[in-house]
Structure formats: C-alpha cells, structure tokens
Write a protein that holds these residues in place. Structure first.
Motif, PDB file in Angstrom:
ATOM      1  N   TYR A 122      41.518  22.531  -0.416  1.00  0.00           N
ATOM      2  CA  TYR A 122      41.312  23.963  -0.624  1.00  0.00           C
ATOM      3  C   TYR A 122      40.597  24.225  -1.945  1.00  0.00           C
ATOM      4  CZ  TYR A 122      42.082  28.701  -2.068  1.00  0.00           C
ATOM      5  OH  TYR A 122      41.873  29.965  -2.552  1.00  0.00           O
ATOM      6  N   HIS A 126      37.050  25.830  -2.826  1.00  0.00           N
ATOM      7  CA  HIS A 126      37.056  27.065  -3.610  1.00  0.00           C
ATOM      8  C   HIS A 126      36.122  26.939  -4.814  1.00  0.00           C
ATOM      9  CE1 HIS A 126      38.581  30.726  -5.470  1.00  0.00           C
ATOM     10  NE2 HIS A 126      38.665  30.034  -6.591  1.00  0.00           N
ATOM     11  N   PRO A 139      44.891  29.282   1.571  1.00  0.00           N
ATOM     12  CA  PRO A 139      45.334  28.862   2.898  1.00  0.00           C
ATOM     13  C   PRO A 139      46.693  29.462   3.242  1.00  0.00           C
ATOM     14  CG  PRO A 139      45.599  27.078   1.317  1.00  0.00           C
ATOM     15  CD  PRO A 139      44.892  28.195   0.601  1.00  0.00           C
TER      16      PRO A 139
END
Length: 152
Positions: A122, A126, A139
C-alpha cells in the motif's frame, strides 16, 4: 510458543527451501514477488524481532510527504502498527515493525508477515502516486499475500 529461529526452520522446511542460515548478526531477508524485500533481524538484547523494508530514496521525498508519513505512522494508526523511519547512512526511507520473538507456529509468522507486506505494498503505491501528483485511499483490509513468488 516458538522462537523466530525455530519458526523459520519450520517454515523453510514447509515451503521446501531447506535450512536457511541467517547472516552474522542473525538477519535474514526474503524477497516477495521479486520486488518487496523484508529483512528480519532478531534483537538479542530485548528478545524482539524487527521486520523492515526499504521503501525508496529518502531524498526523493517532499516535506509534505514526510508529514503525511509521520502522521500515518503515529502509534501505528494507519500502518498496521508499523512505523516509518529514515536510515540516514543509506539515505533510505524504511517501514519497520517490531514483534515479540515468540510465535505460535509458522502460520503465525506468515500472518504477521502478510499483514506487514500489505502495508509495504500500500505505502509503496501511495508514495509512487504521491510523487506523480495522485492520491490513494487506505486499504479497507490488509489482504492476504502467500509466500508464493518468494526468494531468499
């Protein structure tokens, strides 16, 4: 409860890697999907296990990126309990998480690695989106990432 070295032995036998030997400081690194390297380092002084992953070059981060990362990792609020830091000598942003050095079994280690790996994936996405001018949303759940595609 088993110590990390015992669980590592059980896990490596389970997936057919055979005996794995940590380096001189007790660290061992696994590569997931040929792009996410997690290093495991036991701390003999306090009996903990440190997991960490290099997330990119620190000097590529803007001041606003640093503030967002620090805000996200306050008390592990948006990082699944992990935290960000900068390894000054290597000029790398790292995501790290400390665990007790006791695990129920290889499955317990796998669950903890999967949770950490979800955060790595993630936050790498990002950071890439942020540096490209985009934004992502956190998430909803951590997901599950098996040990397939892993190399040592």
């Amino acid at each position: 409860m088993l110590k990390f070295n015992d669980v590592l032995k059980e896990f490596s036998e389970k997936i057919g890697l055979g005996a794995l030997e940590p380096d001189a400081d007790g660290s061992i690194a696994f590569m997931f999907d040929d792009k996410y390297e997690i290093t495991f380092t036991p701390d003999r002084d306090d009996g903990s296990l440190l997991m960490f992953c290099e997330m990119g070059d620190a000097d590529r981060l803007e001041k606003s990126d640093l503030f967002r990362l620090m805000e996200a990792s306050v008390l592990g609020a948006r990082t699944g309990g992990a935290a960000f830091g900068i390894h000054e000598r290597l000029n790398k942003l790292v995501l790290w998480k400390r665990h007790d050095d006791s695990f129920e079994d290889a499955g317990d280690l796998e669950r903890k690695v999967n949770s950490f790996l979800a955060q790595i994936i993630y936050w790498k996405e990002h950071l890439d989106d942020s540096q490209a001018g985009g934004e992502t949303t956190a998430p909803e759940n951590e997901g599950t990432f098996g040990f397939g595609g892993m190399s040592v």
